[in-house]
Design a protein around this motif. Structure first.
Motif: not given
Length: 393
Positions: A13-15, A53-56, A60-63, A70-71
């Motif tokens: 939802g946020l994304f 990769d798809r999020f980016r 790009p800012e969110a990714a 992340s770890r």
């Protein structure tokens, strides 16, 4: 697109709200979340390499913000009754605490001027005055349930039981451990998701659930029992609970993804199973696909929603099919544990979804496959003979 209401302030939802702000900067975008700010359940999640990769590509800012929080995890220690096998290779994943992922996305929403209304449970989605209502409200979605028949939804439950714990033990690599006990068959997956914490998902089959007495215990007693079963894996570290209890997971599927101006994404549309680590990825990729369809059809909402389902179904089907084959494997794993050693069980696990061909296994896990090549060839031969015997029966 003038006004968009998102029901559910989880990752999808946020994304989606963030993507909507980028694609429709003049639209009013609001998120309604039933829980208080800062509340969550469970511990860590893994976002696989392909999803990141798809999020980016989408934002790009969110990714970049997600990756920074992340770890990175790779490799796995696979064990069967204490006999351990190191599986080196495979794609990387970004392990992150669920609350940290939510906080990262919440901060971006605030920076982009997207209101997130907490402690706002929407019992009837039609009370919202919005051109588009996005149901990102999980397996118990009020949007789906309000129009269950029109969405063509179905729900059934797996027989295994699972609990999502945390632990202070820092696992050097993710583990997958199977244990046959006097109480029945148990297994656990664990991986580090921060500098101080690891996620620990414990599971058992239906027989062990009743034979062990777990079905008669309180949540606290079940956690104590789990610590005893997995004492070797925990090495003296405690399990931690955050609304963690043993549950049978639902399998939710919908024939139709939208009804009028209401549309579903994420767990509300197709419930996840953690065994392939793609639940959050599928949910966030739903958001990407929905925004893409809306952007391509900005003046024709019915067509946009139809295109969302038409375009995204083939890609989603690949992951959902893999997920279904994976949970079916786990539903039958007790018999496998009784008849396989650690190496053959590992081979069976790695090939359970049908997505890893022998060629891909050698390419992605070269050291592991070379080390156990003789056992792999023998196992493949035995499977071929079994299939031939079955075909001739």
């Amino acid at each position: 697109m003038k006004k968009i209401a998102v029901i559910g302030g989880g990752p999808s939802g946020l994304f989606f709200a963030l993507l909507a702000r980028r694609r429709f900067p003049r639209a009013a975008v609001e998120v309604f979340e039933q829980n208080p700010a800062g509340a969550t359940f469970g511990f860590g999640i893994i976002l696989a390499e392909g999803g990141l990769d798809r999020f980016r590509d989408a934002d790009p800012e969110a990714a970049d913000a997600i990756m920074a929080a992340s770890r990175i995890t790779r490799d796995r220690v696979f064990s069967h009754n204490g006999d351990a096998v190191f599986i080196e290779g495979g794609a990387y994943g970004g392990a992150i605490a669920r609350i940290k992922l939510l906080n990262t996305l919440q901060d971006l929403c605030q920076a982009r001027g997207i209101p997130v209304h907490y402690e706002s449970r929407i019992e009837n989605p039609d009370v919202l005055d919005a051109e588009l209502i996005v149901g990102a409200d999980g397996v118990n979605s009020v949007v789906r349930r309000a129009y269950e028949g029109q969405f063509g939804s179905s729900t059934w439950y797996l027989t295994n039981r699972m609990a999502w714990y945390g632990t202070t033990r820092q696992f050097p690599s993710p583990i997958l451990s199977f244990r046959t006990t006097p109480h029945g068959h148990f297994w656990a997956a664990a991986y580090p998701h921060s500098q101080t914490m690891s996620t620990f998902v414990a599971e058992c089959d239906a027989d062990a659930w009743t034979r062990s007495g777990l079905n008669r215990m309180t949540a606290a007693q079940r956690m104590d029992f789990s610590q005893e079963i997995f004492a070797a894996e925990l090495e003296g570290h405690p399990l931690l609970s955050n609304r963690s209890d043993w549950v049978s997971l639902p399998v939710i599927r919908c024939k139709h993804w939208s009804v009028g101006h209401r549309v579903l994404i994420g767990d509300a549309l197709h419930s996840p199973h953690p065994s392939i680590g793609s639940g959050t990825r599928i949910a966030m990729e739903d958001a990407i696909a929905l925004i893409g369809a809306l952007a391509d059809n900005p003046d024709n909402l019915p067509r946009a929603l139809a295109e969302y389902q038409r375009r995204h179904t083939p890609e989603t089907a690949k992951l959902v099919d893999a997920m279904e084959k994976s949970y079916e494997w786990y539903e039958q794993v007790a018999a496998k544990m009784d008849n396989m050693d650690a190496i053959t069980l590992a081979f069976d696990f790695m090939t359970r979804t049908g997505r890893l061909s022998p060629q891909r296994l050698y390419r992605e896990y070269p050291k592991f496959m070379r080390k156990y090549e003789a056992q792999w060839n023998a196992w493949q031969k035995s499977r071929g003979q079994a299939q031939s015997a079955l075909a001739g029966a």
